[in-house]
Enzyme design. Sequence first.
Site, PDB file in Angstrom:
ATOM      1  N   CYS A   2       0.858  -1.157   0.073  1.00 12.31           N
ATOM      2  CA  CYS A   2       0.069   0.087  -0.020  1.00 12.31           C
ATOM      3  C   CYS A   2       0.774   1.351  -0.229  1.00 12.31           C
ATOM      4  O   CYS A   2       1.996   1.334   0.124  1.00 12.31           O
ATOM      5  CB  CYS A   2      -0.963   0.068   1.349  1.00 12.31           C
ATOM      6  SG  CYS A   2      -1.733  -1.681   1.507  1.00 12.31           S
ATOM      7  N   ARG A  27       1.920   1.145  -6.901  1.00  7.84           N
ATOM      8  CA  ARG A  27       2.141   0.078  -5.860  1.00  7.84           C
ATOM      9  C   ARG A  27       0.538  -0.761  -5.878  1.00  7.84           C
ATOM     10  O   ARG A  27       0.773  -1.876  -5.331  1.00  7.84           O
ATOM     11  CB  ARG A  27       2.382   0.620  -4.658  1.00  7.84           C
ATOM     12  CG  ARG A  27       3.751   1.183  -4.777  1.00  7.84           C
ATOM     13  CD  ARG A  27       3.953   1.947  -3.306  1.00  7.84           C
ATOM     14  NE  ARG A  27       4.038   0.923  -2.225  1.00  7.84           N
ATOM     15  CZ  ARG A  27       5.459   0.597  -1.876  1.00  7.84           C
ATOM     16  NH1 ARG A  27       6.600   0.830  -2.763  1.00  7.84           N
ATOM     17  NH2 ARG A  27       5.502  -0.136  -1.101  1.00  7.84           N
ATOM     18  N   TRP A  73      -4.612  -1.756  -0.125  1.00  8.71           N
ATOM     19  CA  TRP A  73      -4.751  -2.886  -0.811  1.00  8.71           C
ATOM     20  C   TRP A  73      -5.605  -4.012   0.356  1.00  8.71           C
ATOM     21  O   TRP A  73      -4.840  -4.287   1.211  1.00  8.71           O
ATOM     22  CB  TRP A  73      -3.482  -3.385  -1.371  1.00  8.71           C
ATOM     23  CG  TRP A  73      -3.536  -4.627  -2.043  1.00  8.71           C
ATOM     24  CD1 TRP A  73      -3.744  -4.755  -3.562  1.00  8.71           C
ATOM     25  CD2 TRP A  73      -3.266  -5.963  -2.050  1.00  8.71           C
ATOM     26  NE1 TRP A  73      -3.515  -5.808  -4.005  1.00  8.71           N
ATOM     27  CE2 TRP A  73      -3.312  -6.733  -3.016  1.00  8.71           C
ATOM     28  CE3 TRP A  73      -3.030  -6.631  -0.760  1.00  8.71           C
ATOM     29  CZ2 TRP A  73      -3.278  -8.127  -3.055  1.00  8.71           C
ATOM     30  CZ3 TRP A  73      -2.820  -7.855  -0.620  1.00  8.71           C
ATOM     31  CH2 TRP A  73      -2.860  -8.817  -1.820  1.00  8.71           C
ATOM     32  N   ASN A  99       0.602  -0.023   6.645  1.00  6.13           N
ATOM     33  CA  ASN A  99       0.850  -1.014   5.789  1.00  6.13           C
ATOM     34  C   ASN A  99       1.222  -2.383   6.577  1.00  6.13           C
ATOM     35  O   ASN A  99       1.991  -2.250   7.630  1.00  6.13           O
ATOM     36  CB  ASN A  99       2.152  -0.709   4.761  1.00  6.13           C
ATOM     37  CG  ASN A  99       1.513   0.350   3.900  1.00  6.13           C
ATOM     38  OD1 ASN A  99       0.346   0.646   3.818  1.00  6.13           O
ATOM     39  ND2 ASN A  99       2.535   1.087   3.152  1.00  6.13           N
ATOM     40  N   GLY A 100       0.870  -3.862   6.152  1.00  9.07           N
ATOM     41  CA  GLY A 100       1.452  -4.743   6.545  1.00  9.07           C
ATOM     42  C   GLY A 100      -0.030  -5.663   7.205  1.00  9.07           C
ATOM     43  O   GLY A 100      -1.262  -5.246   6.834  1.00  9.07           O
ATOM     44  N   GLU A 483       7.273 -16.726 -18.088  1.00 10.93           N
ATOM     45  CA  GLU A 483       7.174 -15.161 -17.910  1.00 10.93           C
ATOM     46  C   GLU A 483       6.017 -14.544 -18.747  1.00 10.93           C
ATOM     47  O   GLU A 483       5.408 -13.513 -18.430  1.00 10.93           O
ATOM     48  CB  GLU A 483       8.339 -14.588 -17.976  1.00 10.93           C
ATOM     49  CG  GLU A 483       8.617 -13.162 -18.131  1.00 10.93           C
ATOM     50  CD  GLU A 483       8.167 -12.445 -16.668  1.00 10.93           C
ATOM     51  OE1 GLU A 483       7.861 -11.097 -16.519  1.00 10.93           O
ATOM     52  OE2 GLU A 483       7.763 -13.144 -15.693  1.00 10.93           O
ATOM     53  N   LYS A 487       2.724 -12.380 -17.563  1.00  7.42           N
ATOM     54  CA  LYS A 487       2.688 -10.944 -18.207  1.00  7.42           C
ATOM     55  C   LYS A 487       1.098 -10.890 -18.684  1.00  7.42           C
ATOM     56  O   LYS A 487       0.543  -9.986 -18.551  1.00  7.42           O
ATOM     57  CB  LYS A 487       3.456 -10.651 -19.370  1.00  7.42           C
ATOM     58  CG  LYS A 487       5.054 -10.228 -18.751  1.00  7.42           C
ATOM     59  CD  LYS A 487       4.923  -8.888 -18.008  1.00  7.42           C
ATOM     60  CE  LYS A 487       5.384  -8.912 -16.660  1.00  7.42           C
ATOM     61  NZ  LYS A 487       5.587 -10.018 -15.612  1.00  7.42           N
ATOM     62  N   GLU A 490      -1.333 -11.137 -16.009  1.00  8.31           N
ATOM     63  CA  GLU A 490      -1.492 -10.039 -14.909  1.00  8.31           C
ATOM     64  C   GLU A 490      -1.916  -8.766 -15.819  1.00  8.31           C
ATOM     65  O   GLU A 490      -2.931  -8.135 -14.963  1.00  8.31           O
ATOM     66  CB  GLU A 490      -0.022  -9.479 -14.721  1.00  8.31           C
ATOM     67  CG  GLU A 490       0.846 -10.474 -13.804  1.00  8.31           C
ATOM     68  CD  GLU A 490       2.347  -9.983 -13.722  1.00  8.31           C
ATOM     69  OE1 GLU A 490       2.685  -9.707 -12.487  1.00  8.31           O
ATOM     70  OE2 GLU A 490       2.916  -9.709 -14.764  1.00  8.31           O
ATOM     71  N   HIS A 506       2.118 -34.268 -22.001  1.00 10.10           N
ATOM     72  CA  HIS A 506       1.706 -34.829 -20.707  1.00 10.10           C
ATOM     73  C   HIS A 506       0.675 -34.275 -20.037  1.00 10.10           C
ATOM     74  O   HIS A 506       0.631 -34.305 -18.755  1.00 10.10           O
ATOM     75  CB  HIS A 506       2.947 -35.139 -19.873  1.00 10.10           C
ATOM     76  CG  HIS A 506       3.984 -35.631 -20.544  1.00 10.10           C
ATOM     77  ND1 HIS A 506       4.174 -37.285 -20.454  1.00 10.10           N
ATOM     78  CD2 HIS A 506       5.295 -35.189 -20.915  1.00 10.10           C
ATOM     79  CE1 HIS A 506       5.191 -37.388 -20.965  1.00 10.10           C
ATOM     80  NE2 HIS A 506       5.913 -36.505 -21.322  1.00 10.10           N
ATOM     81  N   LYS A 605       2.528  -3.768  -6.703  1.00 13.00           N
ATOM     82  CA  LYS A 605       3.937  -3.754  -7.050  1.00 13.00           C
ATOM     83  C   LYS A 605       4.771  -4.227  -5.960  1.00 13.00           C
ATOM     84  O   LYS A 605       5.571  -5.416  -6.551  1.00 13.00           O
ATOM     85  CB  LYS A 605       4.242  -2.231  -7.303  1.00 13.00           C
ATOM     86  CG  LYS A 605       5.774  -2.028  -8.054  1.00 13.00           C
ATOM     87  CD  LYS A 605       5.548  -2.872  -9.447  1.00 13.00           C
ATOM     88  CE  LYS A 605       7.243  -2.661  -9.920  1.00 13.00           C
ATOM     89  NZ  LYS A 605       7.143  -3.634 -10.973  1.00 13.00           N
TER      90      LYS A 605
END
Length: 610
Positions: A2, A27, A73, A99-100, A483, A487, A490, A506, A605
């Site tokens: 946050c 973020r 967040w 935050n946390g 990756e 992307k 996301e 498989h 972020k």
Amino acid sequence: MCGIVGYIGERDARGILVEGLKMLEYRGYDSAGIALLVDHHIDILKTPGKVSKLDAMVGDSQPASIGIGHTRWATHGEPNEVNAHPHKDCSGNIAIIHNGIIENYLALKIKLASMGHRFESQTDTEVLAHLIEEFYRHQGNLEIAVRTALKEIDGTFGVVVMASDQPDILIAARRGSPLVIGLGDSENLIASDASALVKHTRKVVYLQDNEIALLTKDSVSLKSLDDKLIEREAEQLTFDVEQIEKGGYAHFMLKEIHEQPETVLNAMRGRLLEGEGVSKMGGLQDVADNIFNAKRFVITACGTSWHAALVGKYIIEQCARIPVEVDYASEFRYRDAVLLENDIVWAISQSGETADTLAAVREARKKGAPAYGIVNVVGSTIARESNAGVYIHAGPEIGVASTKAFTSQLVVLNLINLLVARGKGVLSADKGREIVAEMQRLPEKIKQILDTAGNMERIAEEFKDSKNFMYLGRGVNFPVALEGALKLKEISYIHAEGYPAAEMKHGPIALIDQNMPAVFIALRDSTYDKVLSNIQEVRARRGRVIAVANEVDDHLRGMVDYIIEIPKTLEMLSPILSVIPLQLLAYYIAVKRGCNVDQPRNLAKSVTVE
């Protein structure tokens, strides 16, 4: 995760707080709010949604010279106005942003409720506001009350506290969630990220774990939670405002993709000795012998950094001949990993604040293994707590979906590989010089790929309505497939999976049909012929194929629907090039779907909670 901003000084805090929150939007968040001290009482304005909504509300508020702001967040409680920060105590005297995660909040809440405290939200943060209130009521000193309350907390916090009856002070503290203090003239600021401060000052002090800061407009003092005074020199921010602005690009993500020729160069600048065919990194100089004598590397990371770690495994095992294990940091910290003598743990994190990766560093050190960091943010917690390490020098990365940090991490892993392979004597000087020369050509080759971005935009138009994607690669480019899929997931919210191409048969091959595009990394390397066979398997099931290739022949052209051609390089360096078209493809698909590219839903972020 946050965003936190606090201000105390002689200017109007309103604009400074809102501007700071806008700088922290990258973020990830779902609600925003500020608290202002006006005429000896605290006014709170907060709303679900974007900072722009908060900004419109602030315009009708009264000026103030002290205040705190927050973007949340959600962890405890859905994103709505009640759960948004700041939170107050029962009396309305104390306001807090946090935050946390407070892990023992429920037990504390039950205890405080039995003492008569009334709660309005579902958050863990509000519990801390009431806990401070309780101690303040008995002790009469806000600083002591904050310190006493924080000692009761299990979990992580970056917290800023203000009180209406203490109009000349802000109190901040951290454990596991970053805070940085900005030092000004007749004003001081605090934020969770220096990007919110750089417009006002370049002189900063980073708060460390289990420390508390007392800010007035004219002074800053640091103490431990045990009330021991701490002396710390201020540091200078080295980035400019322009680096955290879009610079004419439609989105930060696109800007950062196009910055990669420069950021890749910066990651290797001054670190390559061309004549000797070796690399040098000041942050590893004092531990070079330990690295050369290591029996095993354990690389731990999360998300995109974990994919970089997988690339590192391939290249280091193949070239430097050291066994490499790659662990999700979230698993490493709990699985009671066996670390032997002469093992080295490497931790990769863009922010240097990733909670799981930081915990893995601490776990490694507790077990007696050295932990070396590979991070982007100077002065971050992982950078400070690692025994040694390397900065990737990618500059501020604002887009939530990492791009330039990934390629810079790959450069640094190749530098480490070169250092170790040459230091152990398993790589000749001639081969080392070949690698160095090819690394120096990478920025120009990246530019060539970026010049063909229009091709990716046309392919994106064709596939923007697809419901699923599959990404396939082999060898060192298998992690690139992971990756590429990440992307797309996301930022476009299309389901995508990455696999080693040979693993497709498989199980995943059951999904292949004309509606499932398959992106193959089909470079002319040691696995090329095998990849061609895997493409044939997809074609036989009417799958549509997009190929990233570097030497296109008629045979390949006849097998695929679309080809994205990239320059050829050494196999160990190829992921630095092959990932870029996948970044662009994800970007253009997301744009064409109308998605918020820089701030995708539900993501943050810097993930500073479990």
